[in-house]
Design an enzyme around this catalytic site. Structure first.
Site, PDB file in Angstrom:
ATOM      1  N   ASN A 210       2.600  -1.516  33.511  1.00  0.00           N
ATOM      2  CA  ASN A 210       2.496  -0.671  32.315  1.00  0.00           C
ATOM      3  C   ASN A 210       3.046  -1.434  31.118  1.00  0.00           C
ATOM      4  O   ASN A 210       3.437  -2.597  31.248  1.00  0.00           O
ATOM      5  CB  ASN A 210       3.243   0.653  32.540  1.00  0.00           C
ATOM      6  CG  ASN A 210       4.695   0.393  32.885  1.00  0.00           C
ATOM      7  OD1 ASN A 210       5.439  -0.139  32.074  1.00  0.00           O
ATOM      8  ND2 ASN A 210       5.096   0.752  34.101  1.00  0.00           N
ATOM      9  N   LYS A 289      -6.649 -14.093  47.119  1.00  0.00           N
ATOM     10  CA  LYS A 289      -7.254 -13.542  45.910  1.00  0.00           C
ATOM     11  C   LYS A 289      -8.558 -12.802  46.263  1.00  0.00           C
ATOM     12  O   LYS A 289      -9.409 -13.365  46.974  1.00  0.00           O
ATOM     13  CB  LYS A 289      -7.554 -14.684  44.942  1.00  0.00           C
ATOM     14  CG  LYS A 289      -8.099 -14.228  43.625  1.00  0.00           C
ATOM     15  CD  LYS A 289      -8.348 -15.407  42.695  1.00  0.00           C
ATOM     16  CE  LYS A 289      -9.091 -14.933  41.468  1.00  0.00           C
ATOM     17  NZ  LYS A 289      -9.570 -16.038  40.655  1.00  0.00           N
ATOM     18  N   PRO A 305       8.885   5.067  46.103  1.00  0.00           N
ATOM     19  CA  PRO A 305      10.031   5.985  46.108  1.00  0.00           C
ATOM     20  C   PRO A 305      10.390   6.383  44.676  1.00  0.00           C
ATOM     21  O   PRO A 305      10.240   5.581  43.751  1.00  0.00           O
ATOM     22  CB  PRO A 305      11.160   5.145  46.719  1.00  0.00           C
ATOM     23  CG  PRO A 305      10.679   3.738  46.770  1.00  0.00           C
ATOM     24  CD  PRO A 305       9.197   3.741  46.616  1.00  0.00           C
ATOM     25  N   PHE A 323      14.774   9.154  31.759  1.00  0.00           N
ATOM     26  CA  PHE A 323      13.919   9.126  30.579  1.00  0.00           C
ATOM     27  C   PHE A 323      12.613   9.808  30.971  1.00  0.00           C
ATOM     28  O   PHE A 323      12.257   9.836  32.152  1.00  0.00           O
ATOM     29  CB  PHE A 323      13.637   7.676  30.149  1.00  0.00           C
ATOM     30  CG  PHE A 323      14.667   7.124  29.201  1.00  0.00           C
ATOM     31  CD1 PHE A 323      15.927   6.780  29.655  1.00  0.00           C
ATOM     32  CD2 PHE A 323      14.375   6.954  27.857  1.00  0.00           C
ATOM     33  CE1 PHE A 323      16.882   6.276  28.785  1.00  0.00           C
ATOM     34  CE2 PHE A 323      15.312   6.451  26.977  1.00  0.00           C
ATOM     35  CZ  PHE A 323      16.574   6.114  27.436  1.00  0.00           C
ATOM     36  N   LYS A 337      10.999  17.682  34.524  1.00  0.00           N
ATOM     37  CA  LYS A 337      11.577  16.535  35.254  1.00  0.00           C
ATOM     38  C   LYS A 337      13.085  16.674  35.400  1.00  0.00           C
ATOM     39  O   LYS A 337      13.659  16.336  36.440  1.00  0.00           O
ATOM     40  CB  LYS A 337      11.239  15.216  34.534  1.00  0.00           C
ATOM     41  CG  LYS A 337       9.790  14.790  34.753  1.00  0.00           C
ATOM     42  CD  LYS A 337       9.395  13.557  33.965  1.00  0.00           C
ATOM     43  CE  LYS A 337       7.896  13.332  34.138  1.00  0.00           C
ATOM     44  NZ  LYS A 337       7.324  12.361  33.232  1.00  0.00           N
ATOM     45  N   LYS A 341      14.136  16.811  39.261  1.00  0.00           N
ATOM     46  CA  LYS A 341      14.882  15.661  39.798  1.00  0.00           C
ATOM     47  C   LYS A 341      16.391  15.920  39.826  1.00  0.00           C
ATOM     48  O   LYS A 341      17.160  15.058  40.189  1.00  0.00           O
ATOM     49  CB  LYS A 341      14.572  14.413  38.964  1.00  0.00           C
ATOM     50  CG  LYS A 341      13.079  14.026  38.970  1.00  0.00           C
ATOM     51  CD  LYS A 341      12.838  12.614  38.449  1.00  0.00           C
ATOM     52  CE  LYS A 341      11.344  12.349  38.301  1.00  0.00           C
ATOM     53  NZ  LYS A 341      10.995  10.930  38.297  1.00  0.00           N
TER      54      LYS A 341
HETATM   55  O1  PMT Z   1      10.624  -0.560  27.555  1.00  0.00           O
HETATM   56  P1  PMT Z   1      10.167  -0.139  26.169  1.00  0.00           P
HETATM   57  O2  PMT Z   1       8.946  -0.898  25.696  1.00  0.00           O
HETATM   58  O3  PMT Z   1      11.290  -0.205  25.167  1.00  0.00           O
HETATM   59  O4  PMT Z   1       9.702   1.383  26.255  1.00  0.00           O
HETATM   60  C1  PMT Z   1      10.653   2.361  26.517  1.00  0.00           C
HETATM   61  C2  PMT Z   1      10.141   3.402  27.535  1.00  0.00           C
HETATM   62  C3  PMT Z   1       9.047   4.224  26.900  1.00  0.00           C
HETATM   63  C4  PMT Z   1       9.623   2.703  28.800  1.00  0.00           C
HETATM   64  C5  PMT Z   1      11.408   4.264  27.907  1.00  0.00           C
HETATM   65  O5  PMT Z   1      11.932   4.856  26.747  1.00  0.00           O
HETATM   66  C6  PMT Z   1      11.041   5.346  28.908  1.00  0.00           C
HETATM   67  O6  PMT Z   1      10.560   6.411  28.585  1.00  0.00           O
HETATM   68  N1  PMT Z   1      11.280   5.047  30.223  1.00  0.00           N
HETATM   69  C7  PMT Z   1      10.901   5.913  31.333  1.00  0.00           C
HETATM   70  C8  PMT Z   1       9.427   5.743  31.586  1.00  0.00           C
HETATM   71  C9  PMT Z   1       8.946   6.551  32.783  1.00  0.00           C
HETATM   72  O7  PMT Z   1       8.637   5.986  33.775  1.00  0.00           O
HETATM   73  O8  PMT Z   1       8.979   7.841  32.622  1.00  0.00           O
HETATM   74  P2  PMT Z   1       8.499   8.916  33.753  1.00  0.00           P
HETATM   75  O9  PMT Z   1       8.380  10.160  32.979  1.00  0.00           O
HETATM   76  O10 PMT Z   1       7.287   8.416  34.468  1.00  0.00           O
HETATM   77  O11 PMT Z   1       9.684   8.937  34.778  1.00  0.00           O
HETATM   78  C10 PMT Z   1      10.757   9.863  34.680  1.00  0.00           C
HETATM   79  C11 PMT Z   1      12.049   9.210  35.112  1.00  0.00           C
HETATM   80  O12 PMT Z   1      12.027   8.902  36.506  1.00  0.00           O
HETATM   81  C12 PMT Z   1      12.382   7.913  34.402  1.00  0.00           C
HETATM   82  O13 PMT Z   1      13.754   7.908  34.168  1.00  0.00           O
HETATM   83  C13 PMT Z   1      11.993   6.836  35.417  1.00  0.00           C
HETATM   84  O14 PMT Z   1      12.795   5.656  35.278  1.00  0.00           O
HETATM   85  C14 PMT Z   1      12.290   7.526  36.728  1.00  0.00           C
HETATM   86  N2  PMT Z   1      11.426   7.088  37.835  1.00  0.00           N
HETATM   87  C15 PMT Z   1      10.092   7.345  37.795  1.00  0.00           C
HETATM   88  C16 PMT Z   1       9.300   6.986  38.881  1.00  0.00           C
HETATM   89  C17 PMT Z   1       9.912   6.361  40.002  1.00  0.00           C
HETATM   90  N3  PMT Z   1       9.173   5.994  41.033  1.00  0.00           N
HETATM   91  N4  PMT Z   1      11.225   6.136  40.007  1.00  0.00           N
HETATM   92  C18 PMT Z   1      12.002   6.493  38.950  1.00  0.00           C
HETATM   93  O15 PMT Z   1      13.213   6.255  38.961  1.00  0.00           O
END
Ligand code: PMT
Length: 403
Positions: A210, A289, A305, A323, A337, A341
């Site tokens: 991403n 590949k 996970p 986040f 979330k 979570k």
């Molecule tokens: O890195 P930058 O370019 O500065 O951009 C910042 C950002 C947009 C990436 C950052 O501010 C942000 O939003 N990070 C979280 C992105 C994300 O994956 O969001 P989510 O809504 O999909 O996940 C929710 C939360 O679960 C997040 O805290 C994520 O880290 C966590 N997660 C999600 C999936 C997973 N398999 N494991 C996790 O721990």
């Protein structure tokens, strides 16, 4: 060594003979890793030319409040938002009086009024001007309004007199500026942070990923270190340097990030998940590949996970801050979330179309179960510091209610 790594410093230079020392201040700021923009007042320009500051800072010098070109490029509001801190060195008696009155009729005073960043002054004036009740009243007022004061020193003055009112030396101003960012609100705490994207291998040359650059998570890591915490940063692939005093562990995939987090999580007081973790990975990684063909290629994906949810479910879990990156219904999805979570706090940001991912600026909606606060658009380092302050308060609240 003084560190101003990644800081955006706006240096205001007002009319005083000490303005020549401001050129050295710019150099010290730059040597310490800051990006510097200079605002020169009309008085300051009588002592040093804009060209000097432009050459040293590597940026155009700003002087005019109402200049159509400047306003279109970086006007007073943009400069006020851009800055992580505004340092006025030298701050003349006149400049101090203008700030105390809340004037906004030149660029520097308008920026000071418009900014949310901390403002500091390094006074420089004749000792008689310094001791005058009017100057001291103005200084008291500025202190009450949260303006920080660096110096002045006592010593020989340009006018031949000796006494208080001499501007601090450039190295001292750089040190005081670095100290401004050292809040100490997480002193003695251990913080584990994830940042950046993950890469999920399809074959030896391709992956799913991403647009995360890591900037937001790294800014939080730096702010936590400046707040006195012991910080471990588990980072997906990024092009960013390691913030000072941060221990970085590099990973590539979500599975590796999960394993690194679980290995490190014990003994951490706070977990902050800023990484954009891939929710899915290819069910099988091809050993060679994958060759091109005319057929439609279907990739089978399996869930990764959920690192954050698993940490939050641990017995004796640390304070968990997530986040949420959303393209729609920011508050609703973030709240969902937060609850699903079982988090203590979530910082939601809108992403897509030049927002959130990869940018230097961001804005956040910070939710807990019983509060909601918007952190308006600012640099990611400023938001990192605001968020760290909120997390420290939450930590203290939770700890005192547990006792
Ligand atoms: O890195 P930058 O370019 O500065 O951009 C910042 C950002 C947009 C990436 C950052 O501010 C942000 O939003 N990070 C979280 C992105 C994300 O994956 O969001 P989510 O809504 O999909 O996940 C929710 C939360 O679960 C997040 O805290 C994520 O880290 C966590 N997660 C999600 C999936 C997973 N398999 N494991 C996790 O721990």
């Amino acid at each position: 060594m003084i560190s101003l790594h990644n800081k955006r410093l706006l240096l205001g230079v007002s009319g005083s003979i000490a303005a020549y020392k401001a050129a050295e201040v710019v150099r010290r700021f730059k040597d310490a890793g800051a990006e510097v923009r200079v605002v020169l007042t009309a008085g300051g320009a009588e002592f040093v030319t804009p060209l000097t500051f432009q050459a040293l800072s590597g940026n155009p010098v700003h002087s005019e409040l109402l200049d159509t070109e400047a306003e279109a490029a970086m006007g007073h509001i943009q400069l006020a938002r851009w800055a992580d801190a505004v340092i006025i060195a030298p701050a003349s008696a006149n400049c101090i009086a203008r700030l105390a009155q809340g004037r906004a009729d030149d660029l520097l005073s308008a920026i000071c009024l418009a900014t949310e960043a901390p403002v500091a002054i390094a006074p420089a004036m004749n000792q008689q001007m310094w001791v005058k009740p009017s100057t001291q009243d103005n200084l008291r007022q500025l202190t009450q309004h949260g303006v920080l004061q660096f110096g002045p020193a006592v010593g020989e003055q340009a006018c031949g007199e000796t006494g208080p009112g001499r501007m601090l030396e450039a190295g001292q101003i750089a040190q005081c500026t670095a100290d401004m960012f050292e809040t100490g609100v997480l002193a003695g705490r251990s913080v584990l942070i994830t940042a950046g994207p993950t890469q999920e291998a399809i074959d030896p040359v391709r992956y799913l990923s991403n647009h995360s650059s890591g900037k937001m998570g790294y800014a939080v890591a730096q702010a936590a270190a400046e707040a006195g915490a012991r910080v471990t940063l588990i980072s997906g692939p990024t092009a960013l340097p390691i913030p000072p005093r941060v221990n970085r562990i590099d990973v590539s995939s979500a599975q590796q990030m999960y394993e690194a987090v679980m290995q490190q999580i014990n003994d951490n007081d706070i977990f902050i998940a800023a990484a954009a973790v891939a929710d899915y990975r290819p069910a099988r990684e091809a050993r060679q590949k994958i060759k091109k063909s005319k057929d439609i290629l279907t990739l089978e994906l399996q869930p990764n996970p959920d690192i954050l949810a698993e940490v939050a479910a641990l017995t004796d879990a640390p304070i968990c801050v997530g986040f949420a990156a959303e393209t729609e219904n920011l508050e609703r999805h973030a709240r969902e979330k937060l609850q699903r979570k079982k988090l203590d706090m979530i910082a939601a940001n809108a992403v897509g179309e030049g927002r959130g991912f990869g940018t230097d600026d961001n804005s956040l909606l910070v939710l807990t179960l019983d509060s909601m606060q918007t952190l308006s658009r600012a640099s990611k380092s400023s938001l990192g510091r605001q968020l760290v302050r909120m997390i420290a308060e939450l930590f203290d609240r939770k700890r005192s209610s547990a006792h």
